[in-house]
Design a protein around this motif. Sequence first.
Motif, PDB file in Angstrom:
ATOM      1  N   LYS A 222      23.536  34.102  31.179  1.00  0.00           N
ATOM      2  CA  LYS A 222      23.613  34.023  32.632  1.00  0.00           C
ATOM      3  C   LYS A 222      25.019  33.740  33.127  1.00  0.00           C
ATOM      4  N   THR A 223      25.827  33.076  32.302  1.00  0.00           N
ATOM      5  CA  THR A 223      27.207  32.747  32.688  1.00  0.00           C
ATOM      6  C   THR A 223      28.133  32.992  31.504  1.00  0.00           C
ATOM      7  N   ILE A 224      29.399  33.199  31.808  1.00  0.00           N
ATOM      8  CA  ILE A 224      30.419  33.327  30.768  1.00  0.00           C
ATOM      9  C   ILE A 224      31.555  32.367  31.106  1.00  0.00           C
ATOM     10  N   PRO A 225      32.178  31.764  30.107  1.00  0.00           N
ATOM     11  CA  PRO A 225      33.241  30.794  30.389  1.00  0.00           C
ATOM     12  C   PRO A 225      34.494  31.467  30.931  1.00  0.00           C
ATOM     13  N   SER A 250      27.047  35.774  37.628  1.00  0.00           N
ATOM     14  CA  SER A 250      28.358  35.611  38.267  1.00  0.00           C
ATOM     15  C   SER A 250      29.466  35.787  37.250  1.00  0.00           C
ATOM     16  N   ILE A 251      30.659  36.039  37.772  1.00  0.00           N
ATOM     17  CA  ILE A 251      31.859  36.191  36.951  1.00  0.00           C
ATOM     18  C   ILE A 251      32.792  35.041  37.289  1.00  0.00           C
ATOM     19  N   PRO A 252      33.308  34.320  36.325  1.00  0.00           N
ATOM     20  CA  PRO A 252      34.185  33.186  36.645  1.00  0.00           C
ATOM     21  C   PRO A 252      35.526  33.637  37.206  1.00  0.00           C
ATOM     22  N   SER A 253      36.038  32.862  38.114  1.00  0.00           N
ATOM     23  CA  SER A 253      37.354  33.140  38.686  1.00  0.00           C
ATOM     24  C   SER A 253      38.415  33.053  37.595  1.00  0.00           C
ATOM     25  N   GLY A 254      39.349  33.984  37.625  1.00  0.00           N
ATOM     26  CA  GLY A 254      40.461  33.962  36.665  1.00  0.00           C
ATOM     27  C   GLY A 254      40.133  34.479  35.288  1.00  0.00           C
ATOM     28  N   LEU A 255      38.970  35.110  35.120  1.00  0.00           N
ATOM     29  CA  LEU A 255      38.538  35.569  33.801  1.00  0.00           C
ATOM     30  C   LEU A 255      39.592  36.418  33.102  1.00  0.00           C
ATOM     31  N   LEU A 256      40.275  37.300  33.839  1.00  0.00           N
ATOM     32  CA  LEU A 256      41.221  38.242  33.238  1.00  0.00           C
ATOM     33  C   LEU A 256      42.670  37.961  33.627  1.00  0.00           C
ATOM     34  N   ASP A 257      42.936  36.793  34.179  1.00  0.00           N
ATOM     35  CA  ASP A 257      44.284  36.503  34.674  1.00  0.00           C
ATOM     36  C   ASP A 257      45.358  36.558  33.592  1.00  0.00           C
ATOM     37  N   ASN A 258      45.028  36.189  32.376  1.00  0.00           N
ATOM     38  CA  ASN A 258      46.016  36.175  31.297  1.00  0.00           C
ATOM     39  C   ASN A 258      46.134  37.499  30.562  1.00  0.00           C
ATOM     40  N   LEU A 275      23.818  40.520  38.476  1.00  0.00           N
ATOM     41  CA  LEU A 275      25.132  40.100  38.964  1.00  0.00           C
ATOM     42  C   LEU A 275      25.161  40.153  40.485  1.00  0.00           C
ATOM     43  N   LYS A 276      25.504  39.009  41.098  1.00  0.00           N
ATOM     44  CA  LYS A 276      25.418  38.910  42.557  1.00  0.00           C
ATOM     45  C   LYS A 276      26.769  38.891  43.247  1.00  0.00           C
ATOM     46  N   GLU A 277      27.809  38.428  42.559  1.00  0.00           N
ATOM     47  CA  GLU A 277      29.105  38.320  43.226  1.00  0.00           C
ATOM     48  C   GLU A 277      30.252  38.504  42.240  1.00  0.00           C
ATOM     49  N   VAL A 278      31.395  38.870  42.799  1.00  0.00           N
ATOM     50  CA  VAL A 278      32.619  39.064  42.030  1.00  0.00           C
ATOM     51  C   VAL A 278      33.692  38.163  42.629  1.00  0.00           C
ATOM     52  N   PRO A 279      34.433  37.436  41.826  1.00  0.00           N
ATOM     53  CA  PRO A 279      35.435  36.524  42.384  1.00  0.00           C
ATOM     54  C   PRO A 279      36.614  37.258  43.009  1.00  0.00           C
ATOM     55  N   GLN A 280      37.190  36.642  43.971  1.00  0.00           N
ATOM     56  CA  GLN A 280      38.369  37.187  44.632  1.00  0.00           C
ATOM     57  C   GLN A 280      39.501  37.330  43.624  1.00  0.00           C
ATOM     58  N   THR A 295      32.882  50.496  36.376  1.00  0.00           N
ATOM     59  CA  THR A 295      33.050  49.071  36.086  1.00  0.00           C
ATOM     60  C   THR A 295      31.834  48.259  36.520  1.00  0.00           C
ATOM     61  N   PHE A 296      31.317  48.566  37.712  1.00  0.00           N
ATOM     62  CA  PHE A 296      30.138  47.858  38.225  1.00  0.00           C
ATOM     63  C   PHE A 296      28.955  48.800  38.419  1.00  0.00           C
ATOM     64  N   GLY A 297      28.959  49.902  37.714  1.00  0.00           N
ATOM     65  CA  GLY A 297      27.882  50.880  37.855  1.00  0.00           C
ATOM     66  C   GLY A 297      26.514  50.273  37.594  1.00  0.00           C
ATOM     67  N   ASN A 298      25.578  50.566  38.481  1.00  0.00           N
ATOM     68  CA  ASN A 298      24.187  50.118  38.348  1.00  0.00           C
ATOM     69  C   ASN A 298      24.028  48.597  38.453  1.00  0.00           C
ATOM     70  N   CYS A 299      24.985  47.926  39.046  1.00  0.00           N
ATOM     71  CA  CYS A 299      24.829  46.488  39.332  1.00  0.00           C
ATOM     72  C   CYS A 299      24.063  46.384  40.650  1.00  0.00           C
ATOM     73  N   SER A 300      22.766  46.498  40.556  1.00  0.00           N
ATOM     74  CA  SER A 300      21.944  46.711  41.742  1.00  0.00           C
ATOM     75  C   SER A 300      21.835  45.504  42.664  1.00  0.00           C
ATOM     76  N   SER A 301      22.197  44.314  42.196  1.00  0.00           N
ATOM     77  CA  SER A 301      22.104  43.113  43.037  1.00  0.00           C
ATOM     78  C   SER A 301      23.457  42.664  43.577  1.00  0.00           C
TER      79      SER A 301
END
Length: 339
Positions: A222-225, A250-258, A275-280, A295-301
């Motif tokens: 349900k979550t990823i660090p 959900s996707i954590p903020s800063g997941l791909l920052d590095n 998946l309901k939201e994507v971080p800014q 990237t978000f194909g078929n993310c129906s929620s």
Amino acid sequence: YAKYKLLNDPKNYDTKAKRIVTLTRTETATSNKDVVSAEVTLPDYAEMKFTIKTTAANQSFSVPFATANPTPAKLAIVWGGNESSLAKGSNAATNELSSITDNTRKHTYASAGTYQIRILSLETDATKKQIPEFNFSQYPTVTGRSKSSQSSGNYSRNENGEKLISMDSSVLNSGETDLYGMFYGTANLASVDGDLLKNYPNATNARNMFYCPSSNQNVALKTIPGTLFKYNTKLTSVQQAFGRCTALQSIPSGLLDNNTNLEEVGWLFTSCTSLKEVPQGLFAKNLKVNSFRMTFGNCSSLKLNKYIFINDDSEKATRFKNVTKVIRFDNMFQEVGNS
């Protein structure tokens, strides 16, 4: 006179150099035995831990190690629970594995239950090889396409990987840079350690990292660090890494920052239907990416965030200003929010 045998059982180890161990004393003349405890100094070791669940008696699980003879470092596998603590083929005197074979990486559990497996390596320097390659898509059998043909072939159900329910520590270093499908098909994996990939700073490929086939999608994660890819600054691909993780919310903020060297993020969250939201600013620092396909194909929620590529309006004019080659965005938001 008497002989003493050290029962050097890793299930009794802790992280300290001095450990309480059991000694069996056998008198030479009478063969009488008694047992005493003693504090001794044993070699230090590095450790990784993960938990599996069996659902019936006499089910087997294989640690997804590549076969190796010899192993990169001296190893022991502690199978967990009340089971025999050491891997088959271990040296009876030292409890060490000298090679990884189909037999030594596999264990059959007498009872259904939850077991935490521990891998011990006498190589404590995490910059050196500590274990053979650890990859659920490739071992003990190839289920998620072979690493040599990642763009072709079939995706098969991974019944061995489906027993994994949590990764409880970092994965020890195998020296691999291609982490394709490392946890492919682990449909019941519910949690991963925040430093899971800490020992892989040179990794370049995390494609299909947690991808599950349509025959048995992940319904547990349900979550990823947010620190999952923190140490992997050389990554160029995370394509389809979380594909069909249908419980992910959900996707954590800063997941791909590095991960500023990323080039391919296509299908990254495809079919993550919860998946309901994507971080800014999710992709604000990934300026080298040349494909966002599906990237978000078929993310129906999913409800879209207009700041996926930027952190705020001040970056609008410059985000794609220096693009020198075509970037693919086809079907990036296909059927998003179409629940």
